[in-house]
Design an enzyme around this catalytic site. Structure first.
Site, PDB file in Angstrom:
ATOM      1  N   GLY A 147     111.262  10.999  41.529  1.00 52.64           N
ATOM      2  CA  GLY A 147     110.973  12.428  41.660  1.00 52.64           C
ATOM      3  C   GLY A 147     112.205  13.180  42.140  1.00 52.64           C
ATOM      4  O   GLY A 147     112.318  13.494  43.339  1.00 52.64           O
ATOM      5  N   SER A 149     114.015  15.832  39.748  1.00 49.67           N
ATOM      6  CA  SER A 149     114.094  17.173  39.140  1.00 49.67           C
ATOM      7  C   SER A 149     112.953  18.080  39.590  1.00 49.67           C
ATOM      8  O   SER A 149     111.842  17.618  39.857  1.00 49.67           O
ATOM      9  CB  SER A 149     114.034  17.071  37.623  1.00 49.67           C
ATOM     10  OG  SER A 149     115.028  16.221  37.144  1.00 49.67           O
ATOM     11  N   GLU A 265     122.828   3.166  37.077  1.00 50.48           N
ATOM     12  CA  GLU A 265     122.374   3.204  35.682  1.00 50.48           C
ATOM     13  C   GLU A 265     123.024   2.055  34.917  1.00 50.48           C
ATOM     14  O   GLU A 265     124.114   1.635  35.235  1.00 50.48           O
ATOM     15  CB  GLU A 265     122.787   4.539  35.026  1.00 50.48           C
ATOM     16  CG  GLU A 265     122.268   5.759  35.733  1.00 50.48           C
ATOM     17  CD  GLU A 265     120.948   6.269  35.176  1.00 50.48           C
ATOM     18  OE1 GLU A 265     120.355   5.561  34.352  1.00 50.48           O
ATOM     19  OE2 GLU A 265     120.532   7.367  35.590  1.00 50.48           O
TER      20      GLU A 265
HETATM   21  C1  FAD Z   1     112.724  12.533  28.589  1.00 52.16           C
HETATM   22  C2  FAD Z   1     113.132  12.986  29.947  1.00 52.16           C
HETATM   23  C3  FAD Z   1     112.816  12.210  31.050  1.00 52.16           C
HETATM   24  C4  FAD Z   1     113.159  12.618  32.328  1.00 52.16           C
HETATM   25  N1  FAD Z   1     112.799  11.841  33.409  1.00 52.16           N
HETATM   26  C5  FAD Z   1     113.049  12.277  34.649  1.00 52.16           C
HETATM   27  C6  FAD Z   1     112.599  11.529  35.794  1.00 52.16           C
HETATM   28  O1  FAD Z   1     111.981  10.461  35.678  1.00 52.16           O
HETATM   29  N2  FAD Z   1     112.826  12.022  37.025  1.00 52.16           N
HETATM   30  C7  FAD Z   1     113.507  13.195  37.215  1.00 52.16           C
HETATM   31  O2  FAD Z   1     113.699  13.563  38.365  1.00 52.16           O
HETATM   32  N3  FAD Z   1     113.944  13.938  36.154  1.00 52.16           N
HETATM   33  C8  FAD Z   1     113.728  13.502  34.884  1.00 52.16           C
HETATM   34  N4  FAD Z   1     114.146  14.244  33.804  1.00 52.16           N
HETATM   35  C9  FAD Z   1     114.791  15.535  34.034  1.00 52.16           C
HETATM   36  C10 FAD Z   1     116.266  15.579  33.667  1.00 52.16           C
HETATM   37  O3  FAD Z   1     117.018  14.922  34.644  1.00 52.16           O
HETATM   38  C11 FAD Z   1     116.645  17.055  33.493  1.00 52.16           C
HETATM   39  O4  FAD Z   1     115.935  17.558  32.380  1.00 52.16           O
HETATM   40  C12 FAD Z   1     118.134  17.228  33.273  1.00 52.16           C
HETATM   41  O5  FAD Z   1     118.849  16.915  34.425  1.00 52.16           O
HETATM   42  C13 FAD Z   1     118.459  18.679  32.844  1.00 52.16           C
HETATM   43  O6  FAD Z   1     117.913  19.580  33.758  1.00 52.16           O
HETATM   44  P1  FAD Z   1     116.985  20.802  33.270  1.00 52.16           P
HETATM   45  O7  FAD Z   1     115.993  20.280  32.307  1.00 52.16           O
HETATM   46  O8  FAD Z   1     116.507  21.506  34.493  1.00 52.16           O
HETATM   47  O9  FAD Z   1     117.969  21.744  32.449  1.00 52.16           O
HETATM   48  P2  FAD Z   1     118.985  22.805  33.069  1.00 52.16           P
HETATM   49  O10 FAD Z   1     119.784  22.149  34.144  1.00 52.16           O
HETATM   50  O11 FAD Z   1     118.253  24.042  33.409  1.00 52.16           O
HETATM   51  O12 FAD Z   1     119.941  23.057  31.837  1.00 52.16           O
HETATM   52  C14 FAD Z   1     119.596  23.948  30.749  1.00 52.16           C
HETATM   53  C15 FAD Z   1     120.781  23.972  29.787  1.00 52.16           C
HETATM   54  O13 FAD Z   1     121.931  24.510  30.447  1.00 52.16           O
HETATM   55  C16 FAD Z   1     123.028  23.601  30.386  1.00 52.16           C
HETATM   56  N5  FAD Z   1     123.800  23.632  31.625  1.00 52.16           N
HETATM   57  C17 FAD Z   1     123.306  23.549  32.891  1.00 52.16           C
HETATM   58  N6  FAD Z   1     124.317  23.567  33.789  1.00 52.16           N
HETATM   59  C18 FAD Z   1     125.468  23.688  33.064  1.00 52.16           C
HETATM   60  C19 FAD Z   1     126.853  23.738  33.426  1.00 52.16           C
HETATM   61  N7  FAD Z   1     127.248  23.702  34.713  1.00 52.16           N
HETATM   62  N8  FAD Z   1     127.774  23.826  32.425  1.00 52.16           N
HETATM   63  C20 FAD Z   1     127.379  23.844  31.106  1.00 52.16           C
HETATM   64  N9  FAD Z   1     126.081  23.810  30.721  1.00 52.16           N
HETATM   65  C21 FAD Z   1     125.147  23.714  31.687  1.00 52.16           C
HETATM   66  C22 FAD Z   1     122.386  22.240  30.195  1.00 52.16           C
HETATM   67  O14 FAD Z   1     123.248  21.312  29.571  1.00 52.16           O
HETATM   68  C23 FAD Z   1     121.191  22.575  29.310  1.00 52.16           C
HETATM   69  O15 FAD Z   1     121.592  22.656  27.972  1.00 52.16           O
HETATM   70  C24 FAD Z   1     113.838  13.849  32.508  1.00 52.16           C
HETATM   71  C25 FAD Z   1     114.162  14.631  31.387  1.00 52.16           C
HETATM   72  C26 FAD Z   1     113.812  14.222  30.129  1.00 52.16           C
HETATM   73  C27 FAD Z   1     114.158  15.092  28.945  1.00 52.16           C
END
Ligand code: FAD
Length: 417
Positions: A147, A149, A265
């Protein structure tokens, strides 16, 4: 660089191969409809944390039998030190082990408990925490979820807001996590929470906790994804009480524990081997079939379009490159160094190869590529499902943009934007 096995490594490889041949239960076959875990190395059709609790007794027993066979050799956790029940394998032996498991298309067991939580507890947990959790992770008794994100904290994870307020010897948790993979199958969860909202920097007020998912006040709501499965969840916390002794590391220093966890990882070789296998399946299918109408340039042509062949050749080369990237990362680790931007190159390139392969497979099948039903489509609709499923690969474990930032600043030495 010579990547050939040394005589000892070749003998180890043979040992792993023989073991899999002799001990993998015949009845433990892929469940094509099962919800997939998010690890790219995972073999399509297996989800061990869910399989061990399957309603199908044969599947449940086979998953347990496979874990017990691996446990005899310490191979549930090949990378853990022997004193904690692992096999204490060196980095290159781990690489060979993972490669052979992927090549035989048999699943690893233990999920993130083995890959992430165990190594974190070994490095940062108290003796009491290690004694409580490590044996139960190894025996497959408990499965874990992560947990980290939150709705407004993904790439910028340190912006997390879920609060934990200290009351005597307990923390009281309120807030929400999201995308918590496998939480609906998990018995325990690790999470990072905000214990000091007034800290000098946002990284400093974070604490790392572990708790039973049955603790009062936790509710897990599965999220349906584009493939119509529920690989992840929204997890809500309402006055959830977690004893202070379940904290890993010091209060307000949890960020560093979490970052160490992400360093555990895997090297990613399973992904490279898995994609190559899928490509070989596609080539074999194509050899035995005429082109579907949309792939033909004329009504009378039955050979495969040259562009399809070129695309497959590109995928073949890319899967080779990916394997070499994974070997590079493993060889850095084998020198006791920590891969830095090299791991980002692996992740970025691996996710793009995955998506390109799924695209090639779907395109190659022409009109059949639009059929979702496994019963009606060639190759049990693997590629069209992977086409949709692989979209997530450029997001999880650090999105492609974040990997590019790392490569640009740490690899190429460019200034931060
Ligand atoms: C299939 C799947 C499984 C997952 N499993 C887990 C889990 O078990 N536990 C957990 O905690 N999380 C999990 N996650 C969450 C995952 O870690 C996040 O989705 C990921 O870190 C991206 O964060 P966000 O979705 O909030 O996107 P955001 O961070 O909001 O990003 C949105 C967009 O903006 C871009 N962006 C953001 N910051 C920047 C920057 N500084 N420079 C350039 N571009 C940027 C990103 O690349 C993306 O395209 C999972 C996600 C997926 C898709």
């Amino acid at each position: 660089m010579d990547w050939a096995d040394t005589p000892e490594q070749a003998a180890f490889r043979e040992d792993v191969r023989t073991f899999i041949k002799e001990r993998f239960p015949e009845s433990y076959r892929p469940d094509l409809e099962s919800e997939q875990s998010v690890e790219p190395e995972d073999i399509p059709g297996y989800n061990w944390p869910a399989d061990r609790r399957s309603d199908d007794p044969e599947r449940r027993e086979a998953a347990t039998e496979w874990a017990a066979a691996l446990a005899e050799r310490g191979w549930v956790a090949p990378h853990w030190p022997k004193q904690y029940g692992g096999a204490g394998l060196g980095v290159l032996e781990q690489f060979i082990f993972n490669e052979e498991m992927a090549d035989a298309r048999v699943p690893m067991v233990g999920g993130i408990g083995v890959s992430l939580v165990g190594p974190t507890l070994i490095a940062y947990g108290t003796e009491e925490q290690q004694q409580e959790h490590l044996p139960r992770i190894l025996s497959g008794e408990i499965a874990w979820a992560q947990g980290f994100s939150e709705p407004a904290a993904g790439s910028d994870l340190a912006a997390l807001q879920m609060r934990a307020t200290r009351e005597d010897d307990e923390y009281v948790l309120n807030g929400q996590k999201i995308w918590t993979s496998g939480a609906q199958h998990a018995d325990w969860m690790c999470a990072i929470v905000r214990t000091n909202p007034d800290a000098e920097t946002k990284h400093r007020g974070i604490t790392f906790l572990v708790f039973d998912t049955d603790t009062k006040g936790i509710s897990v709501r599965p999220i349906v994804d584009m493939t119509d499965q529920k690989p992840f969840n929204e997890t809500f916390f309402e006055d959830v009480r977690v004893p202070v002794r379940q904290r890993v590391g010091d209060e307000n220093r949890g960020w560093y524990v979490a970052m160490a966890m992400l360093d555990f990882e895997r090297s990613g070789i399973g992904g490279a081997v898995g994609y190559r296998k899928a490509l070989e399946d596609l080539i074999e299918y194509v050899r035995g079939h005429e082109a579907s109408p949309s792939c033909q340039s004329g009504a009378v042509r039955t050979d495969w379009h040259a562009a399809t062949r070129l695309e497959m050749a590109d995928r073949y080369i890319e899967t080779d490159i990916l394997k070499n990237f994974a070997l590079r990362t493993a060889s850095i680790q084998a020198r006791d160094e920590i891969p830095n931007y090299e791991a980002s190159v692996n992740k970025l390139f691996g996710s793009e190869v995955h998506q390109a392969l799924a695209r090639t497979g779907t395109k190659t099948l022409g009109l059949y590529g639009g059929i979702w039903s496994r019963a009606d489509a060639p190759m049990q609709a693997f590629f069209q499902r992977d086409y949709v499923g692989s979209a997530a690969h450029t997001i999880f474990s650090g999105s492609s943009e974040i990997q590019r930032n790392v490569i640009a600043t740490r690899g190429l030495g460019l200034p931060r934007g």
